[in-house]
Motif scaffolding. Sequence first.
Motif, PDB file in Angstrom:
ATOM      1  N   THR A 170      68.844  71.308  -7.717  1.00 14.73           N
ATOM      2  CA  THR A 170      67.664  70.454  -7.576  1.00 14.73           C
ATOM      3  C   THR A 170      67.208  70.432  -6.125  1.00 14.73           C
ATOM      4  N   ASP A 171      65.908  70.244  -5.934  1.00 11.87           N
ATOM      5  CA  ASP A 171      65.358  70.039  -4.589  1.00 11.87           C
ATOM      6  C   ASP A 171      64.629  68.694  -4.518  1.00 11.87           C
ATOM      7  N   ARG A 172      64.932  67.812  -5.469  1.00 12.18           N
ATOM      8  CA  ARG A 172      64.367  66.467  -5.616  1.00 12.18           C
ATOM      9  C   ARG A 172      63.040  66.456  -6.359  1.00 12.18           C
ATOM     10  N   TYR A 173      62.375  67.609  -6.464  1.00 13.03           N
ATOM     11  CA  TYR A 173      61.104  67.675  -7.180  1.00 13.03           C
ATOM     12  C   TYR A 173      61.249  68.340  -8.553  1.00 13.03           C
ATOM     13  N   ARG A 174      62.310  69.135  -8.691  1.00 14.15           N
ATOM     14  CA  ARG A 174      62.625  69.734  -9.985  1.00 14.15           C
ATOM     15  C   ARG A 174      64.134  69.900 -10.099  1.00 14.15           C
ATOM     16  N   LEU A 175      64.567  70.046 -11.316  1.00 14.84           N
ATOM     17  CA  LEU A 175      65.987  70.150 -11.609  1.00 14.84           C
ATOM     18  C   LEU A 175      66.166  71.210 -12.681  1.00 14.84           C
ATOM     19  N   ALA A 176      67.106  72.136 -12.455  1.00 16.04           N
ATOM     20  CA  ALA A 176      67.380  73.189 -13.433  1.00 16.04           C
ATOM     21  C   ALA A 176      68.839  73.112 -13.864  1.00 16.04           C
ATOM     22  N   LEU A 177      69.068  73.287 -15.162  1.00 17.25           N
ATOM     23  CA  LEU A 177      70.414  73.277 -15.716  1.00 17.25           C
ATOM     24  C   LEU A 177      70.564  74.460 -16.656  1.00 17.25           C
ATOM     25  N   ARG A 178      71.655  75.211 -16.510  1.00 12.74           N
ATOM     26  CA  ARG A 178      71.926  76.340 -17.399  1.00 12.74           C
ATOM     27  C   ARG A 178      73.385  76.299 -17.833  1.00 12.74           C
ATOM     28  N   GLU A 179      73.596  76.379 -19.128  1.00 14.64           N
ATOM     29  CA  GLU A 179      74.947  76.429 -19.677  1.00 14.64           C
ATOM     30  C   GLU A 179      75.217  77.823 -20.217  1.00 14.64           C
ATOM     31  N   MET A 180      76.434  78.317 -20.022  1.00 18.70           N
ATOM     32  CA  MET A 180      76.816  79.617 -20.561  1.00 18.70           C
ATOM     33  C   MET A 180      78.317  79.623 -20.824  1.00 18.70           C
ATOM     34  N   THR A 181      78.770  80.608 -21.578  1.00 18.32           N
ATOM     35  CA  THR A 181      80.189  80.724 -21.869  1.00 18.32           C
ATOM     36  C   THR A 181      80.791  81.863 -21.056  1.00 18.32           C
ATOM     37  N   TRP A 182      82.095  81.768 -20.829  1.00 15.88           N
ATOM     38  CA  TRP A 182      82.807  82.818 -20.107  1.00 15.88           C
ATOM     39  C   TRP A 182      84.238  82.874 -20.621  1.00 15.88           C
ATOM     40  N   LYS A 183      85.060  83.731 -20.024  1.00 14.70           N
ATOM     41  CA  LYS A 183      86.457  83.870 -20.438  1.00 14.70           C
ATOM     42  C   LYS A 183      87.340  83.328 -19.319  1.00 14.70           C
ATOM     43  N   PRO A 184      87.827  82.089 -19.463  1.00 17.39           N
ATOM     44  CA  PRO A 184      88.668  81.513 -18.407  1.00 17.39           C
ATOM     45  C   PRO A 184      90.068  82.106 -18.428  1.00 17.39           C
ATOM     46  N   ALA A 185      90.688  82.208 -17.257  1.00 17.25           N
ATOM     47  CA  ALA A 185      92.068  82.663 -17.185  1.00 17.25           C
ATOM     48  C   ALA A 185      93.004  81.626 -17.799  1.00 17.25           C
ATOM     49  N   ASN A 186      92.630  80.367 -17.668  1.00 18.59           N
ATOM     50  CA  ASN A 186      93.364  79.255 -18.285  1.00 18.59           C
ATOM     51  C   ASN A 186      92.393  78.492 -19.176  1.00 18.59           C
ATOM     52  N   PRO A 187      92.619  78.454 -20.495  1.00 18.74           N
ATOM     53  CA  PRO A 187      91.662  77.803 -21.408  1.00 18.74           C
ATOM     54  C   PRO A 187      91.417  76.333 -21.083  1.00 18.74           C
ATOM     55  N   ALA A 188      92.341  75.686 -20.381  1.00 15.64           N
ATOM     56  CA  ALA A 188      92.199  74.270 -20.074  1.00 15.64           C
ATOM     57  C   ALA A 188      91.630  74.018 -18.675  1.00 15.64           C
ATOM     58  N   VAL A 189      91.126  75.063 -18.029  1.00 13.05           N
ATOM     59  CA  VAL A 189      90.660  74.920 -16.652  1.00 13.05           C
ATOM     60  C   VAL A 189      89.493  73.943 -16.554  1.00 13.05           C
ATOM     61  N   GLN A 190      89.510  73.131 -15.516  1.00 13.48           N
ATOM     62  CA  GLN A 190      88.402  72.235 -15.180  1.00 13.48           C
ATOM     63  C   GLN A 190      88.219  72.273 -13.670  1.00 13.48           C
ATOM     64  N   ALA A 191      87.016  72.546 -13.230  1.00 11.91           N
ATOM     65  CA  ALA A 191      86.772  72.647 -11.789  1.00 11.91           C
ATOM     66  C   ALA A 191      85.294  72.422 -11.507  1.00 11.91           C
ATOM     67  N   VAL A 192      85.023  72.005 -10.295  1.00 11.97           N
ATOM     68  CA  VAL A 192      83.646  71.799  -9.830  1.00 11.97           C
ATOM     69  C   VAL A 192      83.529  72.419  -8.446  1.00 11.97           C
ATOM     70  N   ALA A 193      82.449  73.143  -8.211  1.00  8.86           N
ATOM     71  CA  ALA A 193      82.227  73.766  -6.903  1.00  8.86           C
ATOM     72  C   ALA A 193      80.743  73.718  -6.569  1.00  8.86           C
ATOM     73  N   LEU A 194      80.441  73.599  -5.295  1.00 11.43           N
ATOM     74  CA  LEU A 194      79.057  73.635  -4.826  1.00 11.43           C
ATOM     75  C   LEU A 194      78.898  74.884  -3.961  1.00 11.43           C
ATOM     76  N   VAL A 195      78.116  75.840  -4.461  1.00  9.26           N
ATOM     77  CA  VAL A 195      77.975  77.148  -3.822  1.00  9.26           C
ATOM     78  C   VAL A 195      76.561  77.287  -3.272  1.00  9.26           C
ATOM     79  N   ARG A 196      76.433  77.807  -2.083  1.00  7.88           N
ATOM     80  CA  ARG A 196      75.093  78.036  -1.530  1.00  7.88           C
ATOM     81  C   ARG A 196      74.278  78.902  -2.476  1.00  7.88           C
ATOM     82  N   ALA A 197      73.085  78.450  -2.784  1.00  7.90           N
ATOM     83  CA  ALA A 197      72.251  79.163  -3.755  1.00  7.90           C
ATOM     84  C   ALA A 197      71.951  80.581  -3.300  1.00  7.90           C
ATOM     85  N   ARG A 198      71.710  80.751  -2.003  1.00  3.75           N
ATOM     86  CA  ARG A 198      71.389  82.075  -1.480  1.00  3.75           C
ATOM     87  C   ARG A 198      72.571  83.024  -1.658  1.00  3.75           C
TER      88      ARG A 198
END
Length: 376
Positions: A170-198
């Motif tokens: 988000t840049d405060r004027y719009r917000l984008a959300l995308r959900e997708m599936t992947w293959k985790p190394a651990n099926p119970a993994v839970q994590a949050v990260a903030l990565v530079r968009a660039r």
Amino acid sequence: MRFRVDRDVLADAVTWTARSLPTRPPVPVLAGVRIEADTTGTIQLSSFDYEVSARAQLPADVSEPGTVLVSGRLLAEISRALPAKPVDVVLDGTKVQVTCGASRFTLLTMPVEDYPNLPVMPELTGTVDGDELTHAVAQVSVAASRDDTLPLLTGVRVEIEGEKVTLLATDRYRLALREMTWKPANPAVQAVALVRARTLSDAAKSLGGAGSVSVALSTGGGVDLIGFEAAGRQTTSLLVDGDYPPVRRLFPDETPIHAIVNTQALTEAAKRVALVAERNTPIRLTFSEGQVVLDAGQGDDAQASEALEAVLVGDDISVAFNPHFLADGLGALDTTFVRMSFTHPNKPVEFTGQESLEGDDLKDYRYLLVPIRFAS
């Protein structure tokens, strides 16, 4: 150090490795690309700016192993300009000779002992289809802020929960959300990260065509790092520090009004109407039964309007948008139709995709756009 390598392979690898070199490096050696040749017939190219690192491995005929540091941008320009012939690279004292056919270049070396150690790739967290990653990151990163004075908002929030990955920006004027599936190394993994968009966009674009992309995440262990690897290439990046705002709650629970319009038709009409919109001037969309009318410009200014077919469910409604933000949202959709869901003319509007005029919209990608108050 002495080796021979295919010109196209070298040019591609050097260009990729040098892509993230800083324009104004804090120390001169960070403008360099490190070349390591070993007797196994492999060359590794590396770059690092204390935040983002890149490594590329390529096959070569290595006669003498060695390590050298040369100007990355200059090497990239030279390698792209070489003729389509094998390239010979030889370290001669403090200089590197690059020969290709009748072309010969001499590059000065930098003190390789002053080059910092590259970060270690974290343990594998999971793998994702490269093309899907590229598409998902492109859909979300359009909403990330470009204002470096707000570093939190220049990032994409990555939420991992088992087999589901959610990207938010988000840049405060719009917000984008995308959900997708992947293959985790651990099926119970839970994590949050903030990565530079660039950084995330660059990694997704450059590695996405390589099939499966390995994602490695390290948080809470001193250095918070994310890494991507595919086809002999690795890139790592420090994570953005801070608490991301709770943006999920901005999506409305109920929308009493919604309209469905052909995505391509609306995109093209918005571009035409926006031609008369001055900088930061909105375009207005007025929805009524069976149609939407787009218009821009008022009074003595240039004006434009265009009507399109639309399906409206609920009361008539009129909203105004920044034309660039509207174009970004429509461009991120890859469905035949766009559904625009409303709660109030001055409240954020949710954009989702729809494959036909009938049925439900798709919720894997959602784009929320704040309207502009339009002077009547």
